[in-house]
Design a protein around this motif. Sequence first.
Motif, PDB file in Angstrom:
ATOM      1  N   SER A 285       0.828  -1.195   0.000  1.00 49.47           N
ATOM      2  CA  SER A 285       0.000   0.000   0.000  1.00 49.47           C
ATOM      3  C   SER A 285       0.867   1.252   0.000  1.00 49.47           C
ATOM      4  O   SER A 285       2.045   1.215   0.381  1.00 49.47           O
ATOM      5  CB  SER A 285      -0.930   0.010   1.224  1.00 49.47           C
ATOM      6  OG  SER A 285      -0.180  -0.033   2.423  1.00 49.47           O
ATOM      7  N   ARG A 286       0.284   2.335  -0.408  1.00 50.16           N
ATOM      8  CA  ARG A 286       0.994   3.609  -0.468  1.00 50.16           C
ATOM      9  C   ARG A 286       0.852   4.346   0.859  1.00 50.16           C
ATOM     10  O   ARG A 286      -0.255   4.478   1.389  1.00 50.16           O
ATOM     11  CB  ARG A 286       0.433   4.470  -1.599  1.00 50.16           C
ATOM     12  CG  ARG A 286       1.174   5.799  -1.797  1.00 50.16           C
ATOM     13  CD  ARG A 286       0.489   6.630  -2.876  1.00 50.16           C
ATOM     14  NE  ARG A 286       0.550   5.964  -4.155  1.00 50.16           N
ATOM     15  CZ  ARG A 286       1.609   6.003  -4.964  1.00 50.16           C
ATOM     16  NH1 ARG A 286       2.699   6.662  -4.604  1.00 50.16           N
ATOM     17  NH2 ARG A 286       1.580   5.393  -6.127  1.00 50.16           N
ATOM     18  N   THR A 287       1.961   4.802   1.401  1.00 48.09           N
ATOM     19  CA  THR A 287       1.916   5.599   2.629  1.00 48.09           C
ATOM     20  C   THR A 287       2.130   7.079   2.345  1.00 48.09           C
ATOM     21  O   THR A 287       1.753   7.922   3.149  1.00 48.09           O
ATOM     22  CB  THR A 287       2.984   5.118   3.624  1.00 48.09           C
ATOM     23  OG1 THR A 287       4.278   5.198   3.006  1.00 48.09           O
ATOM     24  CG2 THR A 287       2.706   3.688   4.055  1.00 48.09           C
ATOM     25  N   SER A 288       2.743   7.394   1.223  1.00 48.43           N
ATOM     26  CA  SER A 288       2.932   8.773   0.790  1.00 48.43           C
ATOM     27  C   SER A 288       3.149   8.758  -0.715  1.00 48.43           C
ATOM     28  O   SER A 288       3.148   7.693  -1.353  1.00 48.43           O
ATOM     29  CB  SER A 288       4.125   9.428   1.503  1.00 48.43           C
ATOM     30  OG  SER A 288       5.336   8.865   1.062  1.00 48.43           O
ATOM     31  N   ARG A 289       3.386   9.915  -1.253  1.00 43.84           N
ATOM     32  CA  ARG A 289       3.559   9.998  -2.706  1.00 43.84           C
ATOM     33  C   ARG A 289       4.805   9.254  -3.170  1.00 43.84           C
ATOM     34  O   ARG A 289       4.868   8.762  -4.306  1.00 43.84           O
ATOM     35  CB  ARG A 289       3.649  11.472  -3.098  1.00 43.84           C
ATOM     36  CG  ARG A 289       3.623  11.727  -4.598  1.00 43.84           C
ATOM     37  CD  ARG A 289       3.330  13.182  -4.875  1.00 43.84           C
ATOM     38  NE  ARG A 289       3.333  13.456  -6.297  1.00 43.84           N
ATOM     39  CZ  ARG A 289       4.381  13.924  -6.959  1.00 43.84           C
ATOM     40  NH1 ARG A 289       5.512  14.178  -6.319  1.00 43.84           N
ATOM     41  NH2 ARG A 289       4.311  14.155  -8.262  1.00 43.84           N
ATOM     42  N   ARG A 290       5.794   9.131  -2.288  1.00 46.66           N
ATOM     43  CA  ARG A 290       7.061   8.543  -2.713  1.00 46.66           C
ATOM     44  C   ARG A 290       7.405   7.234  -2.001  1.00 46.66           C
ATOM     45  O   ARG A 290       8.500   6.706  -2.183  1.00 46.66           O
ATOM     46  CB  ARG A 290       8.204   9.538  -2.475  1.00 46.66           C
ATOM     47  CG  ARG A 290       8.159  10.758  -3.377  1.00 46.66           C
ATOM     48  CD  ARG A 290       9.384  11.636  -3.167  1.00 46.66           C
ATOM     49  NE  ARG A 290       9.437  12.743  -4.101  1.00 46.66           N
ATOM     50  CZ  ARG A 290       8.838  13.908  -3.931  1.00 46.66           C
ATOM     51  NH1 ARG A 290       8.118  14.107  -2.828  1.00 46.66           N
ATOM     52  NH2 ARG A 290       8.936  14.869  -4.822  1.00 46.66           N
ATOM     53  N   SER A 291       6.498   6.724  -1.179  1.00 53.21           N
ATOM     54  CA  SER A 291       6.863   5.513  -0.431  1.00 53.21           C
ATOM     55  C   SER A 291       5.711   4.525  -0.381  1.00 53.21           C
ATOM     56  O   SER A 291       4.531   4.907  -0.443  1.00 53.21           O
ATOM     57  CB  SER A 291       7.304   5.870   0.996  1.00 53.21           C
ATOM     58  OG  SER A 291       6.247   6.484   1.701  1.00 53.21           O
TER      59      SER A 291
END
Length: 335
Positions: free
Chosen positions: A202-208
């Motif tokens: 899953s995505r936790t931020s735009r870059r991670s």
Amino acid sequence: MEQTTAALYVTIGLLIAIVAGLVFWMIRRSRRADAQREATARQHHDETESLRATQAQALADARTQHLSAVAASRRDHDRQQASLRAEIDAHEKLQAAAVFAAARGLKWELASRQQLVTACEQAGLDAVIATNIVFAPNEAGADPFCAQIDHLVVTDNVVLLVENKRWAGMVFDGIHPSTKLPGLATVLNDADLRPPFAVQISRTSRRSLKIRFAENDDSPAQQARQQALRLREFLRATMAPPLVDTCIFYSHPQAHVVTGGSYTERSMTTVMATPQDLPAVLTAAHTRRPGRLGADAAADVIEAVRALGADLVGVGRFEVDYVSPVRLEYRIPAK
């Protein structure tokens, strides 16, 4: 001759006098009658004016009293309306607080409860959906603790425990991610995973991104199976416990879920479902073993979980008998 003439003159004079007297009397009588009529007319006029004045005053007094009574009635009505509005507001506030308190325990299952009810309706099932079932298992050698079951779908044929996982992103349940996306093998090292397991990316931020591994006892399938065994053992104290089937429901609408459809171990099968195939999964669970449970046993299970404080929603023939105080569309308000 002269005496006769004189007598005639006297007679004529007397007649004239009598006539004049009669005329005078009649004139006076007419004048008295006119005066009496005028007096009567004046009296009638005065009485009429007096009656009119009395009537006008009575009407004015009645109007004043009416307006005063209307104003008092309006003030009393306004007071009663304000009091009733205050009571309604207080009742609505109390009801909203009670619904919020009831919904708070269902916070994470409100959306999946609505999805389950809708799926049962689409499948045409007569079912009761029980949500947030909390009980204290009696396990030898274990410290006292509470077990919590997300959902239980009960029909005349099946008791289905539904473990809700509102996981976003990509979910692989029982499927090695690298077999679907070979490039992931360089970062996941998932070759040693053995069922039951689930992997969430899953995505936790735009870059991670975040990667979650749920293996063995932490896997959704194993959690559901363990809860089913605990519930069955708990029910044994009050009834002949029914078999409890299990389902993992990946309920997030934006999740991409890859599964093998089910996981079987020791003749116990756990099925996986998404919002799209949930009606078919529920239908299959209900029709897999017709007549295995029966209406009486189903009613016993429903009453047992009701006694545990579970939220109950009925579908089909159960719709009228089981109505939740928390409407299906309700969500916990944002802070």
